[in-house]
Enzyme design. Structure first.
Site, short mmCIF file in Angstrom:
data_model
loop_
_atom_site.label_atom_id
_atom_site.label_comp_id
_atom_site.label_asym_id
_atom_site.label_seq_id
_atom_site.Cartn_x
_atom_site.Cartn_y
_atom_site.Cartn_z
N LYS A 76 0.99 -1.37 0.13
CA LYS A 76 0.13 -0.03 -0.01
C LYS A 76 0.87 1.28 -0.16
CE LYS A 76 -3.04 -1.46 -0.69
NZ LYS A 76 -3.33 -2.23 -1.97
N HIS A 141 7.13 -7.72 -2.30
CA HIS A 141 6.71 -7.10 -0.88
C HIS A 141 8.07 -7.66 0.20
CE1 HIS A 141 3.55 -5.00 -2.16
NE2 HIS A 141 2.81 -5.77 -2.09
N LYS A 296 -7.67 6.75 -3.06
CA LYS A 296 -7.61 8.09 -3.41
C LYS A 296 -6.44 8.43 -3.89
CE LYS A 296 -10.46 10.12 0.14
NZ LYS A 296 -10.43 11.06 1.44
P1 PAP Z 1 -0.23 -3.16 -3.29
O1 PAP Z 1 1.10 -2.77 -2.43
O2 PAP Z 1 -1.14 -3.91 -2.43
O3 PAP Z 1 0.25 -3.56 -4.59
P2 PAP Z 1 -0.55 -0.29 -3.71
O4 PAP Z 1 -0.35 -0.06 -5.40
O5 PAP Z 1 0.79 0.01 -2.91
O6 PAP Z 1 -0.82 -1.82 -3.33
O7 PAP Z 1 -1.65 0.55 -2.97
C1 PAP Z 1 -2.51 1.15 -3.52
C2 PAP Z 1 -2.54 2.76 -2.90
O8 PAP Z 1 -1.75 3.34 -4.16
C3 PAP Z 1 -3.63 3.54 -2.95
O9 PAP Z 1 -3.77 4.36 -1.90
P3 PAP Z 1 -4.78 5.15 -0.93
O10 PAP Z 1 -5.47 3.79 -0.62
O11 PAP Z 1 -4.30 6.00 -0.12
O12 PAP Z 1 -5.64 5.59 -2.10
C4 PAP Z 1 -4.13 3.82 -4.32
O13 PAP Z 1 -5.11 5.04 -4.31
C5 PAP Z 1 -2.61 4.44 -4.60
N1 PAP Z 1 -2.47 4.67 -5.97
C6 PAP Z 1 -2.75 3.60 -7.13
N2 PAP Z 1 -2.34 4.11 -8.14
C7 PAP Z 1 -1.71 5.40 -7.88
C8 PAP Z 1 -1.37 6.49 -8.84
N3 PAP Z 1 -1.13 6.15 -10.18
N4 PAP Z 1 -0.81 7.39 -8.24
C9 PAP Z 1 -0.78 7.63 -6.92
N5 PAP Z 1 -1.44 6.86 -5.91
C10 PAP Z 1 -1.77 5.61 -6.69
#
Ligand code: PAP
Length: 329
Positions: A76, A141, A296
């Site tokens: 995340k 991870h 978000k």
């Molecule tokens: P993972 O480690 O399980 O693969 P990951 O992609 O790190 O997941 O987590 C998603 C987070 O990155 C989300 O954050 P939030 O819950 O605070 O909103 C997601 O919204 C955010 N995220 C995904 N894509 C983007 C992007 N293109 N730019 C910025 N943040 C992003």
């Protein structure tokens, strides 16, 4: 009338564990899991049994190549985003960022840059990776201590990304609640907070994960590039330049003039990726909707969820854990 239960998604199934993994987990300390019911502590970090299966297979069978790049993240912290950026950056001579057939327009970043232990080495104990042409790009991870020996010993590059622990916690809390089945109920924020502060989170303790790579990045800056989500958000072009230099594919003057950096930032932006059809309706083979990786995408959302006491408590833990390391969030 009987109400039929939805089928259990693959990410919650336990029936594919090898005997070796079953034997291993029977001897490990356990804790409450965030999605699956149980976490196991292996090499100092907490994992559900499926991830553990992937980790031990990967440790046994993965052979790093000198030209590999591996994206390592705390869950995340912006994994999906950095997968998109790395893929676009490293393949920019084959696919122009503005091309109508750019692979990111029709594929999830998770399909283009697969996780080693939670995809490739979970689908088969020793998968055939020959379709990946050099230079290969993978993600993981895994904490530094759990990386396969060949990854630590070879000259392959590690790009590490982490994020403010308070935002990481909130993002993880939303994400894991979305993956829990209806009959499991949701975890309250209080319970998630208590687990996170006690070090019990996916690939946690968070601070040990971060410190492992932070220390390696100081010792060996040519091997490990340490990035933060907040810095990526604040100065994406500057971070992209740094990334391209670290990976040995710096932007030419021509590319700078042509606006390639800005183009890549735009293509990989939250607004663009989250609105693509593939990321709205697609699914990982393990059953998670791609849409759960987009929420978000902002810095500081913790302010909308954590109480003052929670903030003080977590800040205090982080201050103690990171004390003397030179690392701050
Ligand atoms: P993972 O480690 O399980 O693969 P990951 O992609 O790190 O997941 O987590 C998603 C987070 O990155 C989300 O954050 P939030 O819950 O605070 O909103 C997601 O919204 C955010 N995220 C995904 N894509 C983007 C992007 N293109 N730019 C910025 N943040 C992003």
């Amino acid at each position: 009338m009987q109400i039929s239960q939805p089928p259990v998604p693959k990410y919650l199934k336990k029936d594919e564990l090898t005997q070796e993994c079953k034997d291993l987990i029977s001897s490990l300390p356990t804790e409450r899991g965030w999605v699956a019911s149980t976490f196991y502590k292996y090499q100092g970090f907490w994992h559900p049994c499926r991830h553990l299966q992937g980790i031990i297979s990967c440790q046994k069978h993965f052979r790093a190549q000198e030209t590999d790049t591996i994206l390592v993240t705390t869950p995340k912290s912006g994994t999906t985003w950095l997968k998109a950026i790395l893929f676009t950056l490293m393949n920019r001579t084959h696919f122009h960022h503005s091309a109508d057939n750019h692979p990111l327009l029709s594929n999830s970043p998770h399909a283009l840059v697969p996780f080693l232990e939670i995809k490739l080495f979970l689908e088969g104990e020793n998968p055939d990776l020959s379709s990946f042409t050099s230079p290969r790009l993978f993600s993981t991870h895994m904490p530094y201590v759990s990386l396969p020996k060949s990854v630590r010993d070879s000259q392959c590059k590690l790009v590490y990304l982490c994020r403010d622990p308070k935002d990481t916690l909130i993002s993880l809390w939303f994400f894991t609640n979305k993956l829990r089945l209806q009959n499991m109920g949701s975890r309250s924020l209080e319970e998630a907070f208590e687990l996170f502060c006690g070090g019990v989170s996916m690939y946690g303790p968070f601070w040990d994960h971060v410190l492992g790579y932070w220390e390696e990045s100081l010792k060996n800056p040519r091997k490990v590039l340490f990035l933060k989500y907040e810095e990526m958000k604040d100065q994406p072009e500057h971070q992209l330049r740094k990334l391209s230099e670290f990976l040995g594919c710096p932007f030419s003057e021509e590319e700078e003039k042509e606006g390639v950096l800005q183009g890549i930032v735009k293509l990989c932006s939250f607004d663009n990726l989250s609105n693509l059809k593939i990321n709205k309706v697609g699914k990982l083979p393990s059953g998670e909707d791609y849409s759960v990786f987009f929420r978000k995408g902002e810095v500081g959302d913790w302010k909308n969820h954590l109480t003052m006491e929670m903030v003080e408590h977590l800040d205090k833990i982080c201050k103690e854990k990171f004390d003397g390391s030179g690392l701050r969030f």
